[in-house]
Motif scaffolding. Structure first.
Motif: not given
Length: 622
Positions: A478-484, A606-610
């Motif tokens: 689960a990504l943190s708020t840092e990314w987006v 909420d999502l990771i796309g590759r």
């Protein structure tokens, strides 16, 4: 290293399992405050609390770009045992039926956890499930007293949205389904008297009134004038609709001699870039005591919602007078006219009439003190009745439980820095840096560690990024708020961290072909989730060079529909992600090569796309 477990044990005591779709800490929203206060009531009655957090709320709020903090480390300190059940099933936010079925927000994984828990801990005397939409798990709680804390009435809840010409983003159902949920319990808890009467008309189960007992945190003191008014809230629909309408009404005709409206809490993220005269967005506030001490009057201009408005009781517990609508004061037995305003215009008018009238402010403060004292007296009586019910149902011999100590354990990962620990509310760690991602476990892996809340977590920023970044491997995160949302780390560190995520398990994956290039960007033909075409979701993208080379943060210039599909497969385990053909245009790569076999990471809240870049058909020159 794992902390040493104390040799002492707790005194034998009866245990209650509390199951909730939201965390009990920090208590930064109304439903969290309700949950925390209910657990405190059980503990005051002599019960030990085992707490099972089903991470349902985290999934829902991430899909709206919100990241309410979760502090599992604090929960471990508060409760006898703390369990974490991942919400790996997609929670539907819309239904094609008139209402949601009673179990559409349920979880088979949660059902299996309760069955596992009942077998592992047969000494537990009762299970208390929060919300009717999780009631199915009560069927798996063998030989326990079964309770539902309803929080709200959910039958026909969608009708409250019609005046706003909006659709609900939370659960709603019909009377028959709500009745079926209540029938799964032995005891139904209602937060206020009107809803207690309603539930009693739906089920023959015992219905208990249980408003929360709010501790007195500060004495009432009447302000001489109103300089600042305040509102604290979570980012849910009732708060968003109500405070947004009030903020616009307050700003209309505002002049500097009038009070300033200060809005605090997660609601500020939902309000986005609201910029109005006389209105200040404070964001998430850690120190509520200071916020309330600096506020003369709290407003509760609620226009919709059910249950009990915890923000009203909390403000009163800090000794701050409140002005609000009749909906805002439902369940409090309000009598003062300032507590029964018809709409936001009436709340504004009441504040302006009070702002320079010390006598009227003293009368309002006295009315608030009387209301709060009466409310807490009723709540204490209800709390005692609940304790008697659970004690009467308990016929089991209590078992001594060894105290469980939280631990922090280094992970064999030099950069980003990895540790295994229970998640805390902090996004920054003084030793490790900024939180990047938290491990998510599948059901089998979670059961293998007995649903313990510790997870691997990765941080960056405290040390320079290396020349070559090792991959975290095929881990679900689960990504943190840092990314987006945050973007506080320097670009070079964000790019190195993205390179570390290159093999993380994606929520969706596809292949793309480069169909155009310039000196600083390129365009890809591909298929991707349909919701990304709307432009509503915030997205960040990184181009990762082949063979674990550098990563380059991109600027997303646009996503446009494509008439014909490019013929690439779309892979996902999430059925709600509908693929559509599109062209994605990006820039910002500078002199980086647009190499076949490179990868684009598409990150949302909420999502990771590759996206794997396939060889181009022919030569594409910048």
């Amino acid at each position: 290293m794992r902390a040493e477990t104390p040799s002492s044990t707790l005194a034998p005591i009866a245990t209650v399992l509390v199951v909730a779709p939201m965390p009990a800490a920090p208590a930064s929203a109304g439903n969290r405050k309700r949950l925390a206060l209910t657990c405190s009531a059980l503990q005051r009655a002599g019960f030990a609390v085992d707490f099972a957090y089903f991470a349902h709320e985290d999934q829902v709020y991430r899909r709206f770009g919100q990241h309410p903090p979760t502090d599992l480390a604090a929960m471990q300190a508060d409760f006898q045992r703390t369990f974490l059940i991942e919400a790996n099933e997609t929670i539907p936010l819309k239904t094609r039926s008139l209402t949601f079925g009673i179990d559409e927000w349920g979880s088979a994984a949660l059902d299996r956890f309760v069955a596992w828990y009942a077998a592992e801990h047969p000494d537990t005397v009762a299970i208390l499930v929060n919300y009717v939409f999780l009631s199915r798990c009560l069927d798996y709680a063998q030989d326990m007293l079964k309770l539902i804390d309803t929080h709200d009435r959910f039958a026909d809840r969608q009708l409250q949205y019609r005046p706003f010409r909006a659709e609900p983003n939370f659960y709603y159902t019909d009377r028959e389904s709500e009745a079926a949920a209540l029938d799964r319990a032995d005891v139904v808890l209602a937060i206020q008297s009107e809803e207690a009467a309603y539930f009693a008309g739906l089920t023959d189960r015992r219905v208990l009134l249980l408003p929360p007992v709010f501790p007195v945190r500060a004495p009432f003191s009447a302000p001489r004038a109103i300089v600042r008014i305040g509102f604290v809230g979570h980012g849910n629909d009732p708060n968003l609709f109500s405070i947004s309408k009030f903020a616009h009404a307050w700003a209309a005709g505002w002049t500097p001699d009038k009070p300033e409206l200060r809005i605090a809490g997660e609601i500020c993220h939902a309000l986005g870039g609201l910029d109005l005269p006389g209105v200040m967005l404070l964001g998430y506030v850690d120190d509520l005591a200071t916020f309330y001490a600096e506020t003369d009057v709290i407003v509760a201009p609620m226009l919709m919602g059910s249950g009990l408005k915890m923000k009203v009781a909390e403000a009163l517990s800090y000794g701050v007078p409140v002005v609000g609508t009749a909906i805002g004061f439902e369940g409090f037995g309000a009598e003062a006219s300032a507590h029964r305003c018809a709409d936001v215009a009436a709340v504004k008018a009441a504040i302006l009439a009070l702002r320079s009238d010390p006598a009227a402010l003293a009368a309002l403060t006295e009315a608030c003190a009387t209301l709060f004292a009466r409310f807490n007296t009723i709540s204490q009586q209800a709390e005692a009745e609940l304790a008697d019910v659970i004690h009467a149902a308990s016929r089991k011999q209590p078992v001594a439980v060894a105290a469980t100590a939280a631990f922090v354990e280094p992970v064999a990962q030099s950069w980003p820095i990895g540790v295994r620990s229970a998640n805390s509310a902090l996004q920054d760690d003084p030793s490790y840096g900024r939180l990047l991602a938290t491990e998510r476990l599948g059901e089998e892996a979670a059961r293998a560690i007995r649903y313990a809340p510790e997870r691997r977590r990765w941080f960056a920023g405290s040390t320079p990024a290396p020349e070559t970044t090792p991959s975290l491997g095929p881990v679900a995160v689960a990504l943190s708020t840092e990314w987006v949302r945050g973007k506080r780390l320097p670009r070079v560190i964000r790019e190195a961290a993205a390179c570390a995520l290159r093999d993380a398990r994606p929520d969706w994956a596809t292949t793309a072909r480069c169909v155009g290039a310039s000196a600083n960007g390129f365009a890809l033909a591909l298929v991707l989730p349909s919701h990304l075409l709307t432009g509503v979701r915030a997205v960040v993208a990184f181009l990762v060079e082949p063979n674990g080379g550098r990563a380059h943060e991109l600027t997303l210039d646009g996503i446009a529909p494509l008439g014909l599909p490019p013929g690439f497969a779309f892979e996902t385990q999430r059925p709600e992600l509908t693929p559509v053909p599109a062209v994605v245009s990006v820039s910002g790569i500078g002199l980086a090569p647009i190499a076949p076999n490179g990868t684009v990471l598409f990150l949302t809240d909420d999502l990771i796309g590759r996206i794997a870049i396939a060889p181009a058909r022919g030569s594409i020159q910048p």
